[in-house]
Design a protein around this motif. Structure first.
Motif, mmCIF file in Angstrom:
data_model
loop_
_atom_site.group_PDB
_atom_site.id
_atom_site.type_symbol
_atom_site.label_atom_id
_atom_site.label_comp_id
_atom_site.label_asym_id
_atom_site.label_seq_id
_atom_site.Cartn_x
_atom_site.Cartn_y
_atom_site.Cartn_z
ATOM 1 N N PHE A 17 0.823 -1.202 0.000
ATOM 2 C CA PHE A 17 0.000 0.000 0.000
ATOM 3 C C PHE A 17 0.858 1.254 0.000
ATOM 4 O O PHE A 17 0.543 2.228 -0.691
ATOM 5 C CB PHE A 17 -0.951 0.027 1.203
ATOM 6 C CG PHE A 17 -1.712 1.316 1.284
ATOM 7 C CD1 PHE A 17 -2.781 1.542 0.439
ATOM 8 C CD2 PHE A 17 -1.318 2.320 2.146
ATOM 9 C CE1 PHE A 17 -3.464 2.750 0.467
ATOM 10 C CE2 PHE A 17 -1.991 3.525 2.189
ATOM 11 C CZ PHE A 17 -3.067 3.736 1.350
ATOM 12 N N GLN A 18 1.935 1.260 0.771
ATOM 13 C CA GLN A 18 2.783 2.451 0.835
ATOM 14 C C GLN A 18 3.409 2.764 -0.524
ATOM 15 O O GLN A 18 3.547 3.935 -0.895
ATOM 16 C CB GLN A 18 3.868 2.283 1.903
ATOM 17 C CG GLN A 18 3.323 2.241 3.317
ATOM 18 C CD GLN A 18 2.502 3.471 3.677
ATOM 19 O OE1 GLN A 18 2.768 4.575 3.232
ATOM 20 N NE2 GLN A 18 1.484 3.269 4.495
ATOM 21 N N LYS A 19 3.763 1.741 -1.279
ATOM 22 C CA LYS A 19 4.294 1.960 -2.636
ATOM 23 C C LYS A 19 3.218 2.579 -3.532
ATOM 24 O O LYS A 19 3.478 3.518 -4.271
ATOM 25 C CB LYS A 19 4.796 0.647 -3.234
ATOM 26 C CG LYS A 19 6.047 0.144 -2.567
ATOM 27 C CD LYS A 19 6.461 -1.202 -3.113
ATOM 28 C CE LYS A 19 7.633 -1.754 -2.327
ATOM 29 N NZ LYS A 19 8.000 -3.102 -2.763
ATOM 30 N N PHE A 20 2.012 2.012 -3.440
ATOM 31 C CA PHE A 20 0.901 2.563 -4.219
ATOM 32 C C PHE A 20 0.610 4.000 -3.810
ATOM 33 O O PHE A 20 0.443 4.880 -4.659
ATOM 34 C CB PHE A 20 -0.357 1.698 -4.023
ATOM 35 C CG PHE A 20 -1.622 2.420 -4.363
ATOM 36 C CD1 PHE A 20 -1.964 2.661 -5.683
ATOM 37 C CD2 PHE A 20 -2.462 2.882 -3.363
ATOM 38 C CE1 PHE A 20 -3.132 3.348 -6.000
ATOM 39 C CE2 PHE A 20 -3.626 3.564 -3.675
ATOM 40 C CZ PHE A 20 -3.956 3.795 -4.992
ATOM 41 N N ALA A 21 0.553 4.249 -2.500
ATOM 42 C CA ALA A 21 0.213 5.585 -2.002
ATOM 43 C C ALA A 21 1.251 6.617 -2.436
ATOM 44 O O ALA A 21 0.897 7.740 -2.792
ATOM 45 C CB ALA A 21 0.084 5.561 -0.482
ATOM 46 N N ALA A 22 2.522 6.234 -2.425
ATOM 47 C CA ALA A 22 3.569 7.168 -2.843
ATOM 48 C C ALA A 22 3.403 7.553 -4.312
ATOM 49 O O ALA A 22 3.506 8.734 -4.662
ATOM 50 C CB ALA A 22 4.941 6.540 -2.612
ATOM 51 N N LEU A 23 3.115 6.582 -5.159
ATOM 52 C CA LEU A 23 2.891 6.882 -6.576
ATOM 53 C C LEU A 23 1.626 7.694 -6.781
ATOM 54 O O LEU A 23 1.600 8.638 -7.573
ATOM 55 C CB LEU A 23 2.810 5.591 -7.394
ATOM 56 C CG LEU A 23 4.135 4.933 -7.707
ATOM 57 C CD1 LEU A 23 3.920 3.560 -8.337
ATOM 58 C CD2 LEU A 23 4.968 5.812 -8.619
ATOM 59 N N ALA A 24 0.574 7.344 -6.062
ATOM 60 C CA ALA A 24 -0.693 8.067 -6.193
ATOM 61 C C ALA A 24 -0.521 9.524 -5.795
ATOM 62 O O ALA A 24 -1.022 10.427 -6.472
ATOM 63 C CB ALA A 24 -1.765 7.395 -5.342
ATOM 64 N N ARG A 25 0.194 9.757 -4.716
ATOM 65 C CA ARG A 25 0.412 11.139 -4.269
ATOM 66 C C ARG A 25 1.306 11.907 -5.233
ATOM 67 O O ARG A 25 1.136 13.107 -5.431
ATOM 68 C CB ARG A 25 1.003 11.138 -2.871
ATOM 69 C CG ARG A 25 -0.001 10.718 -1.829
ATOM 70 C CD ARG A 25 0.564 10.788 -0.431
ATOM 71 N NE ARG A 25 -0.440 10.427 0.542
ATOM 72 C CZ ARG A 25 -0.350 9.374 1.350
ATOM 73 N NH1 ARG A 25 0.714 8.608 1.334
ATOM 74 N NH2 ARG A 25 -1.321 9.112 2.196
ATOM 75 N N GLN A 26 2.256 11.213 -5.813
ATOM 76 C CA GLN A 26 3.158 11.862 -6.772
ATOM 77 C C GLN A 26 2.383 12.426 -7.955
ATOM 78 O O GLN A 26 2.691 13.497 -8.462
ATOM 79 C CB GLN A 26 4.195 10.845 -7.256
ATOM 80 C CG GLN A 26 5.187 11.397 -8.246
ATOM 81 C CD GLN A 26 6.202 10.340 -8.672
ATOM 82 O OE1 GLN A 26 6.238 9.244 -8.144
ATOM 83 N NE2 GLN A 26 7.016 10.673 -9.646
ATOM 84 N N ASP A 33 -9.025 9.966 -1.262
ATOM 85 C CA ASP A 33 -9.323 8.545 -1.077
ATOM 86 C C ASP A 33 -8.107 7.778 -0.560
ATOM 87 O O ASP A 33 -8.241 6.874 0.259
ATOM 88 C CB ASP A 33 -9.815 7.925 -2.382
ATOM 89 C CG ASP A 33 -11.169 8.463 -2.798
ATOM 90 O OD1 ASP A 33 -11.966 8.793 -1.905
ATOM 91 O OD2 ASP A 33 -11.418 8.567 -4.010
ATOM 92 N N VAL A 34 -6.928 8.142 -1.027
ATOM 93 C CA VAL A 34 -5.710 7.495 -0.541
ATOM 94 C C VAL A 34 -5.533 7.771 0.951
ATOM 95 O O VAL A 34 -5.170 6.875 1.716
ATOM 96 C CB VAL A 34 -4.473 7.952 -1.353
ATOM 97 C CG1 VAL A 34 -3.183 7.470 -0.709
ATOM 98 C CG2 VAL A 34 -4.562 7.463 -2.791
ATOM 99 N N ALA A 35 -5.822 8.972 1.382
ATOM 100 C CA ALA A 35 -5.728 9.314 2.804
ATOM 101 C C ALA A 35 -6.719 8.485 3.626
ATOM 102 O O ALA A 35 -6.382 8.003 4.718
ATOM 103 C CB ALA A 35 -5.978 10.797 3.002
#
Length: 54
Positions: A17-26, A33-35
């Motif tokens: 999830f952290q990998k996905f969240a980092a890309l999503a935020r980028q 929704d990520v938050a």
């Protein structure tokens, strides 16, 4: 309600999830929704104290 998952599964899920969240935020992809997903991830943590679980 105690909806925590086993520790090893939590660590693997959390890392993915952290990998996905980092890309999503980028790329500003569904930031709100990520938050929300991140909060729900912390809610299922097996490392929370039992007193904190509702």
């Amino acid at each position: 309600m105690d909806n925590r998952i086993p520790a090893l599964q939590y660590v693997l899920f959390s890392e993915a999830f952290q990998k996905f969240a980092a890309l999503a935020r980028q790329y500003h992809f569904y930031e709100d929704d990520v938050a929300k997903m991140e909060v729900s991830l912390f809610e299922i943590s097996p490392y929370r104290r039992k007193d904190d679980v509702k």
